[in-house]
Design a protein around this motif. Structure first.
Motif, PDB file in Angstrom:
ATOM      1  N   ALA A 286       0.825  -1.206   0.000  1.00 30.90           N
ATOM      2  CA  ALA A 286       0.000   0.000   0.000  1.00 30.90           C
ATOM      3  C   ALA A 286       0.864   1.262   0.000  1.00 30.90           C
ATOM      4  O   ALA A 286       0.599   2.210  -0.749  1.00 30.90           O
ATOM      5  N   GLU A 287       1.911   1.256   0.831  1.00 31.07           N
ATOM      6  CA  GLU A 287       2.742   2.448   0.996  1.00 31.07           C
ATOM      7  C   GLU A 287       3.686   2.669  -0.170  1.00 31.07           C
ATOM      8  O   GLU A 287       3.843   3.799  -0.656  1.00 31.07           O
ATOM      9  N   ARG A 288       4.316   1.606  -0.623  1.00 31.25           N
ATOM     10  CA  ARG A 288       5.346   1.755  -1.660  1.00 31.25           C
ATOM     11  C   ARG A 288       4.791   1.666  -3.077  1.00 31.25           C
ATOM     12  O   ARG A 288       5.333   2.283  -3.996  1.00 31.25           O
ATOM     13  N   LEU A 289       3.714   0.893  -3.274  1.00 35.39           N
ATOM     14  CA  LEU A 289       3.222   0.644  -4.625  1.00 35.39           C
ATOM     15  C   LEU A 289       1.783   1.100  -4.849  1.00 35.39           C
ATOM     16  O   LEU A 289       1.284   1.030  -5.965  1.00 35.39           O
ATOM     17  N   GLY A 290       1.121   1.544  -3.790  1.00 33.78           N
ATOM     18  CA  GLY A 290      -0.260   1.996  -3.945  1.00 33.78           C
ATOM     19  C   GLY A 290      -1.237   0.884  -4.257  1.00 33.78           C
ATOM     20  O   GLY A 290      -2.303   1.132  -4.837  1.00 33.78           O
ATOM     21  N   LEU A 291      -0.891  -0.343  -3.878  1.00 30.39           N
ATOM     22  CA  LEU A 291      -1.741  -1.501  -4.146  1.00 30.39           C
ATOM     23  C   LEU A 291      -2.370  -1.985  -2.840  1.00 30.39           C
ATOM     24  O   LEU A 291      -1.671  -2.240  -1.860  1.00 30.39           O
TER      25      LEU A 291
END
Length: 243
Positions: free
Chosen positions: A143-148
């Motif tokens: 979520a934080e690094r890839l927005g997934l």
């Protein structure tokens, strides 16, 4: 995260919460403050956690309370500890989106806390199974690094000892494909088998032979991915969006 005014709740609610906490001591008690027909009520709930140091509020109890009225707050006790939110408490408070009334027993002190958008750090977080564990770290990293946003699977304590096989059964549903045997890439997820009949531990490959993971009774962190960790890896999976 600032404490709120416990005067927001009636004395009957506070008294019932304290009584329930004392009855459950030294195990953590949990319950809900519910607004029913304009009046506040404390609803005691079942704690599904196997240990005494945390709580898992029974979902049927929450559903029943929600059917009866508006849930105003979550209540739980801290046996022999101050009524300050733990790291796991802060995370769960954000997930629930509700104030938390925390009670210290047997002393009887209490404080009310509100969600403030808290996000735990990827490095140095304490372990709490089902809240801050190896899978939580993978989810938060993506979520934080890839927005997934990855789905969050229910995982009872020690599920791998009870016939569960959550990683192998769930990685495809979470959007991953098996790339075992291929050259490792940054963001690949390593599924490892640690003193278990099935893979029960996961980490994120950061590149340059480094893995980010979170072991029980340890803070999350980075380690060299070689030797032991490489030997216990059973599968490497990659998110479909990165293939």
């Amino acid at each position: 995260m600032a404490p709120g005014d416990v005067a927001a709740f009636s004395q009957d609610v506070i008294s019932a919460s304290l009584e329930h906490a004392q009855d459950e001591y030294p195990r953590e008690a949990c319950g809900l403050v519910v607004l029913v027909a304009g009046a506040q009520r404390y609803v005691s709930c079942r704690n599904q956690a196997e240990g005494q140091s945390h709580f898992v509020l029974h979902p049927e109890d929450y559903a029943q309370a929600e059917a009866e009225g508006e849930v105003l707050a979550v209540v739980h006790s801290h046996p022999n500890a101050a009524p300050e939110p733990s790291e796991a408490d802060r995370v769960m408070m954000e997930r629930w989106g509700l104030p938390w009334l925390i009670i210290n027993v047997p002393v009887g002190h209490w404080r009310l806390w509100y969600p403030t958008g808290y996000r735990p750090p990827l490095i140095g977080r304490p372990f709490s199974h089902g809240v801050l564990d190896c899978f939580s770290l993978v989810r938060d990293y993506y979520a934080e690094r890839l927005g997934l946003e990855l789905p969050d699977f229910h995982r009872p304590d020690a599920w791998w000892e009870k016939g569960g096989n959550l990683y192998l059964e769930g990685y495809a549903e979470a959007g991953f494909v098996d790339v075992t045997g291929s050259a490792l890439r940054e963001h690949d997820v390593l599924l490892m088998q640690l003193r278990s009949p099935v893979p029960n531990h996961a980490g994120v490959y950061l590149g340059a032979d480094v893995v980010l993971h979170h072991l029980q009774n340890r803070l999350s962190g980075r380690e060299t991915y070689s030797g032991f960790w490489e030997r216990i890896t059973r599968k490497v999976v990659r998110h479909r969006s990165l293939c």
